[in-house]
Every structure is written in C-alpha cells, then in structure tokens.
Design an enzyme around this catalytic site. Structure first.
Site, short mmCIF file in Angstrom:
data_model
loop_
_atom_site.label_atom_id
_atom_site.label_comp_id
_atom_site.label_asym_id
_atom_site.label_seq_id
_atom_site.Cartn_x
_atom_site.Cartn_y
_atom_site.Cartn_z
N LEU A 280 0.87 -1.16 0.00
CA LEU A 280 0.00 0.00 0.00
C LEU A 280 0.91 1.22 0.00
O LEU A 280 1.93 1.21 0.70
CB LEU A 280 -0.90 0.01 1.25
CG LEU A 280 -1.94 -1.11 1.35
CD1 LEU A 280 -2.67 -1.02 2.68
CD2 LEU A 280 -2.94 -1.04 0.20
N ASP A 281 0.57 2.24 -0.77
CA ASP A 281 1.45 3.39 -0.84
C ASP A 281 1.42 4.20 0.45
O ASP A 281 0.62 3.95 1.36
CB ASP A 281 1.17 4.25 -2.08
CG ASP A 281 -0.19 4.93 -2.04
OD1 ASP A 281 -0.57 5.48 -0.98
OD2 ASP A 281 -0.88 4.94 -3.07
N PHE A 282 2.30 5.17 0.54
CA PHE A 282 2.52 5.95 1.76
C PHE A 282 1.24 6.56 2.31
O PHE A 282 1.02 6.61 3.52
CB PHE A 282 3.55 7.05 1.45
CG PHE A 282 4.02 7.82 2.65
CD1 PHE A 282 4.85 7.24 3.59
CD2 PHE A 282 3.64 9.15 2.82
CE1 PHE A 282 5.30 7.95 4.70
CE2 PHE A 282 4.09 9.87 3.92
CZ PHE A 282 4.92 9.28 4.86
#
Length: 249
Positions: free
Chosen positions: A107-109
């Site tokens: 999952l991205d930041f």
C-alpha cells in the site's frame, strides 16, 4: 527431490519468488560455493548462502506457516528500509526466528488498511501472482461529482500510462459533498491503481483504505498500527482459497 532455487527459498520465508529471482540475477546467492543462475535447482541438503550468510533449509522446511493481518496507517512505508528515514510497517511486527516476514503486495505511503504479512514465501507468491486474479476491495472517499458516465467508464476500462485498467465492482457507499464514499474492487496489484483510475477522470481521492484481500477482511476492531495473527484454521482456509483459484505456472 530438487526444486527451483527461488521456490525453495520462498518456501523458507526469505522473500517472494520475484524478489529472490532478482537476488539471483544480482549474484547474491550461491549454492554449494557456486553463484546461482536463473533456472538452477537445489535440494534441502545443499548449502545455500544469501549475501554470504547461510540459510538453514532443513529447519525452515518444517516451519509453521504464519499469517498476520496488519492495519497499516497512512504515513508508513511497506519497505524494510526507507532511504528517507520514514517509518516502515516492519518496525511494528513481532520478531520471528529462523525466517522473515513477507508483505503480500503493498500500500502506498498515503493509503491505509489491510496488509497480509506471512513467513511463507510460496503462499505470498500465490497471493500476489497476477494469474490468481485475487480481488482487492477498497473504501474510497472522492472529491468531486461522480456521474453515471464516469462509473460506466470505470467499469468498462480507463486507459492509463501502463495500459487499460478497470474496476470489477463499484458500490456507492453514501455520503455528501466532499465526504462521498465508494467501495471499489479490482483484481490487479498495479502501483497506485485505484488512485490513478479516479484521477484519470479528473477526480481526487482524499482517503483510500483497503478493506479486503481475497477472502480476508480488515477486522472492524483492529486499530491502525496494530496486527492480529490468523489461527491454524484461518490459515488453512486462506491456503485452500488460494489453491481453488488455481496455482500459477
């Protein structure tokens, strides 16, 4: 019986098959004193070193499969070490002996929600492999007006820079104005796919939360930054779920 190096090391929990194939190409793995090549095979009795450190395959062969559900908060990275010094999910996970945790997808930041973490590289590979077509469901908060035409386009397909993409299911979850939510299901793990689909229509995603991966849901009472471990029966159900999808070649 011999097996491909990447499969055997993935089973030992060192990483996913793709990661280990990369290590082989980088010359980081030796088997019985010889630098490994893609396609090489080995047995549990061979001596294998990764970055000069020996991996005890006999011990790892009988290791119990463990799976964690981690509720990732926004502001954490899914890498082991971030060059910018940002916090990573691995700092929150419990210690594990004679193995390592593998993150199933990323999952991205700025995205929160469900992450599956396991010590079983083969299981991780099956869960991530494109041919498995495993559903990922997200709760998405949108800024901007979503028209029926936009919904139709999302379901039929949107041209992105890395090819055509679409949502498999889309449900209006309610809300008003800048607090309107949708539940979106996709079967791909492309980087920032859900965000990019909405952005391609000129809309802004203000919150993105993964709430399901395959047959595993984010527990409603699990706080951000916390994890829960699946019990033996739940792990068996997950393994059976993946097998029914058909093992990738």
């Amino acid at each position: 019986m011999s097996e491909k190096i990447q499969k055997m090391l993935a089973n030992a929990g060192l990483g996913s098959r793709r990661q280990i194939e990369g290590w082989i190409q980088e010359g980081r793995i030796t088997v019985n004193g010889r630098t490994a090549s893609i396609g090489d095979r080995m047995t549990y009795h061979d001596k294998v070193l990764v970055d000069g450190r020996e991996v005890k395959l006999i011990k790892s062969k009988n290791q119990k499969t463990r799976v964690l559900i981690y509720h990732k908060p926004e502001g954490e990275m899914c890498t082991r070490h971030d060059p910018e010094g940002r916090p990573t999910i691995f700092e929150r996970l419990p210690l594990i002996r004679n193995s390592r945790w593998i993150c199933v997808g990323r999952l991205d930041f700025n995205t929160s929600g469900l992450l599956l973490i396991t010590n079983d590289g083969e299981l991780a590979n099956l869960l991530m492999h494109p041919s498995s077509n495993i559903e990922r469901e997200y709760a998405v908060r949108i800024r901007g007006e979503v028209t029926p035409e936009m919904v139709n386009k999302l379901q039929k397909g949107v041209q992105l820079e890395d090819g055509l993409a679409r949502v498999d299911h889309l449900i209006d979850a309610g809300g008003n104005g800048s607090n309107h939510w949708y539940h979106v299901t996709v079967k791909e793990g492309r980087n920032r796919l859900v965000r990019r689909l909405w952005e391609a229509l000129g809309l802004t995603v203000s919150r993105l939360i993964r709430i399901r991966y395959g047959n595993v849901y984010l527990p409603s009472g699990l706080r951000r930054g916390k994890f829960v471990e699946l019990n033996v029966d739940e792990v068996a159900q997950l393994e059976q779920f993946v097998k029914l999808l058909g093992q990738p070649q």
